[in-house]
Design a protein around this motif. Structure first.
Motif, PDB file in Angstrom:
ATOM      1  N   ASP A   1      -5.871  -1.294  -4.204  1.00 32.21           N
ATOM      2  CA  ASP A   1      -5.392  -1.971  -3.013  1.00 32.21           C
ATOM      3  C   ASP A   1      -6.278  -3.192  -2.788  1.00 32.21           C
ATOM      4  O   ASP A   1      -7.359  -3.287  -3.345  1.00 32.21           O
TER       5      ASP A   1
ATOM      6  N   ARG B   1      -4.089   8.791   2.295  1.00 30.99           N
ATOM      7  CA  ARG B   1      -4.246   8.199   3.615  1.00 30.99           C
ATOM      8  C   ARG B   1      -4.299   9.231   4.740  1.00 30.99           C
ATOM      9  O   ARG B   1      -4.996   9.032   5.728  1.00 30.99           O
TER      10      ARG B   1
ATOM     11  N   CYS C   1      -9.423   1.824  -2.226  1.00 31.98           N
ATOM     12  CA  CYS C   1      -8.803   1.440  -0.966  1.00 31.98           C
ATOM     13  C   CYS C   1      -9.877   1.160   0.091  1.00 31.98           C
ATOM     14  O   CYS C   1     -11.057   1.435  -0.112  1.00 31.98           O
ATOM     15  N   HIS C   2      -9.447   0.629   1.223  1.00 37.62           N
ATOM     16  CA  HIS C   2     -10.379   0.194   2.263  1.00 37.62           C
ATOM     17  C   HIS C   2     -11.217   1.348   2.818  1.00 37.62           C
ATOM     18  O   HIS C   2     -12.392   1.173   3.125  1.00 37.62           O
TER      19      HIS C   2
ATOM     20  N   THR D   1      -2.656  -4.818  -5.699  1.00 34.95           N
ATOM     21  CA  THR D   1      -1.953  -5.477  -4.605  1.00 34.95           C
ATOM     22  C   THR D   1      -2.704  -6.758  -4.262  1.00 34.95           C
ATOM     23  O   THR D   1      -3.935  -6.772  -4.233  1.00 34.95           O
TER      24      THR D   1
ATOM     25  N   VAL E   1      -7.743   5.738  -6.830  1.00 36.25           N
ATOM     26  CA  VAL E   1      -7.339   4.671  -5.927  1.00 36.25           C
ATOM     27  C   VAL E   1      -8.569   3.980  -5.348  1.00 36.25           C
ATOM     28  O   VAL E   1      -9.542   4.623  -4.967  1.00 36.25           O
TER      29      VAL E   1
ATOM     30  N   GLU F   1       0.612   4.414  -2.493  1.00 38.80           N
ATOM     31  CA  GLU F   1       0.566   5.776  -1.974  1.00 38.80           C
ATOM     32  C   GLU F   1       1.651   6.638  -2.630  1.00 38.80           C
ATOM     33  O   GLU F   1       1.431   7.814  -2.931  1.00 38.80           O
TER      34      GLU F   1
ATOM     35  N   VAL G   1      -8.740  -4.460  -1.717  1.00 40.88           N
ATOM     36  CA  VAL G   1     -10.155  -4.461  -1.337  1.00 40.88           C
ATOM     37  C   VAL G   1     -10.956  -5.503  -2.102  1.00 40.88           C
ATOM     38  O   VAL G   1     -11.995  -5.971  -1.625  1.00 40.88           O
TER      39      VAL G   1
ATOM     40  N   ASP H   1     -12.517   3.715   1.354  1.00 45.63           N
ATOM     41  CA  ASP H   1     -13.581   4.162   0.454  1.00 45.63           C
ATOM     42  C   ASP H   1     -14.971   3.843   1.006  1.00 45.63           C
ATOM     43  O   ASP H   1     -15.959   4.473   0.605  1.00 45.63           O
TER      44      ASP H   1
ATOM     45  N   THR I   1       0.828  -1.207   0.000  1.00 47.22           N
ATOM     46  CA  THR I   1       0.000   0.000   0.000  1.00 47.22           C
ATOM     47  C   THR I   1       0.858   1.251   0.000  1.00 47.22           C
ATOM     48  O   THR I   1       0.500   2.263  -0.618  1.00 47.22           O
TER      49      THR I   1
END
Length: 360
Positions: free
Chosen positions: A305, A53, A119-120, A332, A117, A41, A307, A122, A37
């Motif tokens: 990421d 982040r 990502c979690h 990822t 992006v 970033e 997710v 979101d 991650t």
């Protein structure tokens, strides 16, 4: 093409490296906490000179160091030349250079190589506070529209000055600032309405496809100003003036907007599962990408990421079938997901902050 290479020093836990990224699909594979991650970033920071982040740039500097340096070479298929962005950061200031020339306003680099992006965090666009939802709106509209950025900045400046007068209880100039606030707020309001019209043209069917259900969802834009013209908004704000002076705050306007995912006139958040909310958050990012494409004619870089791993295999495949056109994509994954990696892509293992190219 997207990023062709990046070079970095002292960025979070990542070892100093220069990496060739000249592939359309790039996979980062490693256990949690190894730097996957952080690398996404880093790419995001090279696109926008900010992190997805947190807002404190100093946290990006490797522990024990007092500065960092990033450099990225990138090429968009719609451009004729490659570009290079260099960012240095120390305890005192951030310096940005595009093709060797200093950049003083981040707005000037937004359109060079936009990325989106997944990502979690979101999920906060769906079940979070109104300010999180406004972040989503503003991200969607800022990527392709510099006038929106200008309107938003000027609106916030006027809002700050108006709130200062409200706190002091000074009424003499308030009508002037109210008029200015409305003049700058209405373009923001209209562009947000256009955004939500676009989202609702696709979101209901996308959700049915990925979830495998017939739930009929829509996204309701909760505009603070519901009046149809500036005169009506001014009248409404004049009626609330005494209450605003009491609180020392402007109680209506685009800075109070939000949105809600609805099913049958009920708030979907009240009974949706975490998995259902995750599907919605991923679809919001997909639709953000599509909106950018429609408005700009360009494809973004996608940073995904892990997710997707929160979905079961069938839903994950259906979600990936909806992924929009992209200039380049970075995924990822945890070890063990090799079956999901396409041929002719670039893969790295990430271990203790070091990226190593995988063979084959």
């Amino acid at each position: 093409m997207g990023f062709t290479s990046v070079k970095f020093k002292n960025f979070r836990n990542l070892d100093e490296q220069e990496i060739d990224l000249s592939h359309k699909e790039v996979y980062l594979i490693g256990e949690n906490g190894q730097g996957k991650t952080n690398f996404l970033e880093l790419l995001y920071f090279l696109c926008y000179a900010s992190s997805f982040r947190n807002r404190n740039d100093k946290t990006l500097i490797r522990e024990g160091e007092n500065s960092l340096y990033l450099s990225g070479q990138f090429h968009h298929t719609s451009d004729f030349i490659s570009n290079r962005l260099d960012i240095s950061l120390d305890n005192h200031q951030k310096k940005i250079k595009l093709n060797g020339k200093s950049v003083t306003d981040r707005k000037d680099i937004l359109s060079n190589m936009p990325c989106i992006v997944f990502c979690h965090n979101d999920i906060y666009f769906v079940n979070g506070s109104p300010d999180k939802k406004r972040i989503y709106m503003d991200q969607c509209l800022s990527l392709h529209d510099s006038l929106y950025i200008n309107d938003l900045r000027q609106f916030r400046k006027i809002l700050k000055e108006r709130n200062f007068l409200l706190k002091k209880g000074e009424k003499s100039m308030l009508s002037v600032y109210t008029t200015q606030l409305i003049d700058k707020g209405f373009p923001i309001l209209e562009k947000r309405k256009t955004l939500f019209k676009f989202l609702n043209e696709k979101f209901p069917e996308y959700y049915k496809l990925v979830s495998g259900t017939d739930l009929d969802l829509k996204i309701l834009y909760n505009a603070s100003w519901k009046e149809i013209d500036k005169v009506q908004v001014f009248g409404m704000m004049e009626q609330k003036l005494e209450k605003e002076i009491q609180y020392g705050l402007t109680l209506s306007g685009p800075h109070r907007d939000s949105f809600t995912v609805m099913q049958d006139n009920k708030n979907f958040n009240d009974y949706a599962s975490t998995g259902q909310l995750r599907i919605v958050s991923l679809l919001l990012r997909i639709l953000q990408s599509e909106y950018y494409q429609e408005e700009s004619g360009r494809n973004p870089i996608l940073l995904v990421d892990d997710v997707l791993l929160e979905l079961d295999k069938d839903k994950r495949e259906r979600m990936m079938s909806l992924f929009p056109r992209y200039e380049q994509i970075f995924y990822t994954f945890l070890p063990g997901y090799k079956n999901e990696i396409s041929e002719n892509s670039l893969s790295f293992t990430v271990n203790k902050g070091k990226l190593e190219k995988k063979n084959g």
